[in-house]
Design a protein around this motif. Sequence first.
Motif, PDB file in Angstrom:
ATOM      1  N   TYR A 346       0.864  -1.181   0.000  1.00  0.00           N
ATOM      2  CA  TYR A 346       0.000   0.000   0.000  1.00  0.00           C
ATOM      3  C   TYR A 346       0.898   1.228   0.000  1.00  0.00           C
ATOM      4  O   TYR A 346       1.812   1.339   0.835  1.00  0.00           O
ATOM      5  CB  TYR A 346      -0.915   0.025   1.228  1.00  0.00           C
ATOM      6  CG  TYR A 346      -1.914   1.151   1.197  1.00  0.00           C
ATOM      7  CD1 TYR A 346      -3.024   1.084   0.359  1.00  0.00           C
ATOM      8  CD2 TYR A 346      -1.733   2.295   1.972  1.00  0.00           C
ATOM      9  CE1 TYR A 346      -3.932   2.119   0.301  1.00  0.00           C
ATOM     10  CE2 TYR A 346      -2.635   3.337   1.919  1.00  0.00           C
ATOM     11  CZ  TYR A 346      -3.735   3.247   1.090  1.00  0.00           C
ATOM     12  OH  TYR A 346      -4.638   4.282   1.019  1.00  0.00           O
ATOM     13  N   GLY A 347       0.646   2.112  -0.943  1.00  0.00           N
ATOM     14  CA  GLY A 347       1.475   3.308  -1.050  1.00  0.00           C
ATOM     15  C   GLY A 347       2.909   2.993  -1.407  1.00  0.00           C
ATOM     16  O   GLY A 347       3.838   3.692  -0.985  1.00  0.00           O
ATOM     17  N   GLY A 348       3.099   1.911  -2.195  1.00  0.00           N
ATOM     18  CA  GLY A 348       4.444   1.544  -2.618  1.00  0.00           C
ATOM     19  C   GLY A 348       5.269   0.860  -1.546  1.00  0.00           C
ATOM     20  O   GLY A 348       6.481   0.685  -1.716  1.00  0.00           O
ATOM     21  N   LYS A 349       4.617   0.453  -0.462  1.00  0.00           N
ATOM     22  CA  LYS A 349       5.326  -0.170   0.651  1.00  0.00           C
ATOM     23  C   LYS A 349       4.622  -1.458   1.052  1.00  0.00           C
ATOM     24  O   LYS A 349       3.391  -1.519   1.095  1.00  0.00           O
ATOM     25  CB  LYS A 349       5.371   0.797   1.832  1.00  0.00           C
ATOM     26  CG  LYS A 349       6.039   0.245   3.075  1.00  0.00           C
ATOM     27  CD  LYS A 349       5.938   1.266   4.208  1.00  0.00           C
ATOM     28  CE  LYS A 349       6.492   0.699   5.506  1.00  0.00           C
ATOM     29  NZ  LYS A 349       6.328   1.649   6.635  1.00  0.00           N
ATOM     30  N   ALA A 350       5.414  -2.499   1.342  1.00  0.00           N
ATOM     31  CA  ALA A 350       4.840  -3.774   1.788  1.00  0.00           C
ATOM     32  C   ALA A 350       4.331  -3.612   3.219  1.00  0.00           C
ATOM     33  O   ALA A 350       5.104  -3.328   4.136  1.00  0.00           O
ATOM     34  CB  ALA A 350       5.885  -4.880   1.718  1.00  0.00           C
ATOM     35  N   GLY A 374       0.072  -3.342  10.817  1.00  0.00           N
ATOM     36  CA  GLY A 374      -0.731  -3.940   9.749  1.00  0.00           C
ATOM     37  C   GLY A 374      -2.041  -4.551  10.190  1.00  0.00           C
ATOM     38  O   GLY A 374      -2.719  -5.215   9.396  1.00  0.00           O
ATOM     39  N   LYS A 375      -2.432  -4.321  11.454  1.00  0.00           N
ATOM     40  CA  LYS A 375      -3.655  -4.938  11.988  1.00  0.00           C
ATOM     41  C   LYS A 375      -4.901  -4.510  11.208  1.00  0.00           C
ATOM     42  O   LYS A 375      -5.668  -5.353  10.727  1.00  0.00           O
ATOM     43  CB  LYS A 375      -3.836  -4.575  13.473  1.00  0.00           C
ATOM     44  CG  LYS A 375      -2.663  -4.900  14.355  1.00  0.00           C
ATOM     45  CD  LYS A 375      -2.954  -4.593  15.813  1.00  0.00           C
ATOM     46  CE  LYS A 375      -3.236  -3.129  16.080  1.00  0.00           C
ATOM     47  NZ  LYS A 375      -2.083  -2.240  15.828  1.00  0.00           N
ATOM     48  N   THR A 376      -5.095  -3.190  11.085  1.00  0.00           N
ATOM     49  CA  THR A 376      -6.305  -2.683  10.414  1.00  0.00           C
ATOM     50  C   THR A 376      -6.284  -3.017   8.929  1.00  0.00           C
ATOM     51  O   THR A 376      -7.328  -3.351   8.349  1.00  0.00           O
ATOM     52  CB  THR A 376      -6.422  -1.162  10.627  1.00  0.00           C
ATOM     53  OG1 THR A 376      -6.543  -0.901  12.031  1.00  0.00           O
ATOM     54  CG2 THR A 376      -7.638  -0.611   9.906  1.00  0.00           C
ATOM     55  N   THR A 377      -5.120  -2.947   8.308  1.00  0.00           N
ATOM     56  CA  THR A 377      -5.021  -3.306   6.887  1.00  0.00           C
ATOM     57  C   THR A 377      -5.462  -4.748   6.675  1.00  0.00           C
ATOM     58  O   THR A 377      -6.200  -5.051   5.728  1.00  0.00           O
ATOM     59  CB  THR A 377      -3.581  -3.126   6.393  1.00  0.00           C
ATOM     60  OG1 THR A 377      -3.194  -1.757   6.577  1.00  0.00           O
ATOM     61  CG2 THR A 377      -3.468  -3.480   4.916  1.00  0.00           C
ATOM     62  N   VAL A 388      -6.460  -8.251  -2.331  1.00  0.00           N
ATOM     63  CA  VAL A 388      -5.129  -8.842  -2.492  1.00  0.00           C
ATOM     64  C   VAL A 388      -4.922  -9.097  -3.981  1.00  0.00           C
ATOM     65  O   VAL A 388      -5.779  -9.703  -4.634  1.00  0.00           O
ATOM     66  CB  VAL A 388      -5.013 -10.168  -1.715  1.00  0.00           C
ATOM     67  CG1 VAL A 388      -3.608 -10.750  -1.879  1.00  0.00           C
ATOM     68  CG2 VAL A 388      -5.344  -9.964  -0.251  1.00  0.00           C
ATOM     69  N   PRO A 389      -3.813  -8.631  -4.567  1.00  0.00           N
ATOM     70  CA  PRO A 389      -3.589  -8.862  -5.996  1.00  0.00           C
ATOM     71  C   PRO A 389      -3.567 -10.353  -6.318  1.00  0.00           C
ATOM     72  O   PRO A 389      -3.145 -11.174  -5.499  1.00  0.00           O
ATOM     73  CB  PRO A 389      -2.216  -8.224  -6.254  1.00  0.00           C
ATOM     74  CG  PRO A 389      -2.032  -7.249  -5.141  1.00  0.00           C
ATOM     75  CD  PRO A 389      -2.735  -7.826  -3.959  1.00  0.00           C
ATOM     76  N   GLY A 548       4.132  -6.020   9.685  1.00  0.00           N
ATOM     77  CA  GLY A 548       3.353  -6.718   8.668  1.00  0.00           C
ATOM     78  C   GLY A 548       3.397  -8.228   8.722  1.00  0.00           C
ATOM     79  O   GLY A 548       2.770  -8.893   7.891  1.00  0.00           O
ATOM     80  N   ARG A 549       4.106  -8.797   9.694  1.00  0.00           N
ATOM     81  CA  ARG A 549       4.206 -10.257   9.809  1.00  0.00           C
ATOM     82  C   ARG A 549       3.613 -10.721  11.133  1.00  0.00           C
ATOM     83  O   ARG A 549       3.667 -10.005  12.137  1.00  0.00           O
ATOM     84  CB  ARG A 549       5.666 -10.716   9.735  1.00  0.00           C
ATOM     85  CG  ARG A 549       6.264 -10.712   8.340  1.00  0.00           C
ATOM     86  CD  ARG A 549       7.631 -11.400   8.352  1.00  0.00           C
ATOM     87  NE  ARG A 549       8.118 -11.643   7.015  1.00  0.00           N
ATOM     88  CZ  ARG A 549       8.898 -10.819   6.332  1.00  0.00           C
ATOM     89  NH1 ARG A 549       9.265  -9.665   6.887  1.00  0.00           N
ATOM     90  NH2 ARG A 549       9.297 -11.115   5.108  1.00  0.00           N
TER      91      ARG A 549
END
Length: 581
Positions: A346-350, A374-377, A388-389, A548-549
């Motif tokens: 999101y926004g060019g960032k993992a 990354g909880k809310t995402t 998700v792509p 994010g993990r």
Amino acid sequence: MSVPNQLLRLVLGHKGHLFFGVVFMVFYALFTVAPAKYMKDIVDALGSGKVPEQSRFILVGFGIVLLFFFKGITFFGQNYLMNSMGQKIIMELREKLFRQILMLPVEFHNKQSTGDLISRFTTDLTSLAEAVKTAISGPLRDLPQILILLGIMGYRSWQLFLLTLLLLPVAGWLIQTFGQQNQLVTTKRQSKYGDLTNLLNETITGIRIVQAFGMEGYEARRFKAENHRLFRYFLHSVKIGSYSFPILELIGGICGASVLTFGGYLIIHGQITGGDFASFIVAFFMMNEPIKKFNGFTLKIQEGMASANRIYEILQTENPIRDRSGSVLLEPLQKEIRIKVERFDYGGKAVLKDIDLVLPKGSITALVGASGSGKTTLANLLPRFFDVPDGMGVITIDGVDIRSATLNSLRGQIALVTQEIVLFNDTVRNNISYGKIDCDQAALEHAAKVAYAYDFITKFENGFDQEIGEKGQLLSGGQRQRLSISRALIKDAPILILDEATSALDTESEKEVQAAIENLMKNRTSLVIAHRLSTVQHADIIHVLKEGRIIESGSHRELLEQKGEYYRLYQLQFRDDPIED
């Protein structure tokens, strides 16, 4: 399809209004140019030396009255029909724009300022409404006049007519130049309108912070600076309109002087009569007015096109979050939800990496971690606020990829309660029943009781019909949150997302809201995002996110025993409370 073609399609969708409006405009043009046609006969008759009978004067006077009467009727007809058609087109555009904004994904709204979006409905649509009216009525009303007057001029004297044709292109070129200049200025001006509206929105909604920090003077200076920028763009438009008019007047004067001089030469040499010349000169000066209107018409059209481009920029924005071809209705959850994400940017960032979660039916799954972990995402992926792509992960409900299900059937199974409480400037009743507007009074009362909201609602003077103010400002924080929980209960969805629903409340309010939340979670599959770890201690499983993990998973007791990230967060929040054995 280009923006002008899109607008043309809207216009052609009102063929009845357009047809009768054109008929009225043609007759209006005929009645307007009639004096130029009959001027020759009057002048030649008077010039012959014969005095007409009184009855002829009376007849001419009566004809003039009839002429202006029918001219007024046709003006009313064309003006009413064209304006009503223009307003209908704007109404349709306004509704299309609103529907489009409702359907565009969260990512779009995150990138757009509220003020800029609002300005598309206000200044842009207002400017376009004026341009549509002008674009329809201007050419269809004024162009026939110009053509008929040119015909009369050519019939009276082809020599003078050729002279006029040599001079007209200069006026046409100037009109086009002024219009292009105005379009550039208008595009920038409308953008500045959006900036000003956004500043107003931010300042008014944040007035408590502004006043608490004593920033009234600072905000007044910001507003003054934006207001002056907008003023300068308006002044530029006014300047273009102001200097274009006298320039065109001067061109008209030069043309008139040339026609007068050459016309005198033709009369002296007997090539035209005085009546011919009078008819020609009346037609020439009558044509001057619609040509000047074309300048104003061009300026309005260019302003309208700048606004139309901004409106269609939204209307033509592609929505990536939509029903795919062959989408199926998603059946109610029976077994489990599976969230598997290899990577989500999101926004060019993992922001999410290597996520693999299972939420069994009826379970409570908690996500904890520091801000930005990354909880809310992750929670936003379940109702498809983001996708998700393809090839980077999949989210399934009972094995069905949620991207292959219809949005309505997916979101119909999900209720959402967030930290940022969204209530509407309406009654308690309409706010609670927002997700199910046809529910009865018994269901409303039941939901309010389960959410511990019934007691304070019944104390209001109007009970469930009490107005709660903009964003529920007439209620306390705890009351607003309990209304949002009542709303989720009314929806009665099998899947529940709680996004830090108690983090902004005081201790007493948190206890009341927590009790309401526990009632809400009964017999539901719940995904809970929490900052306060005390609210998730009874979750079936807790996942700890960092950068994010998922770095830890387990029950509250298991995670404390691991003495990892969860233990560290717990220690930070409860450093004065010993950990129970």
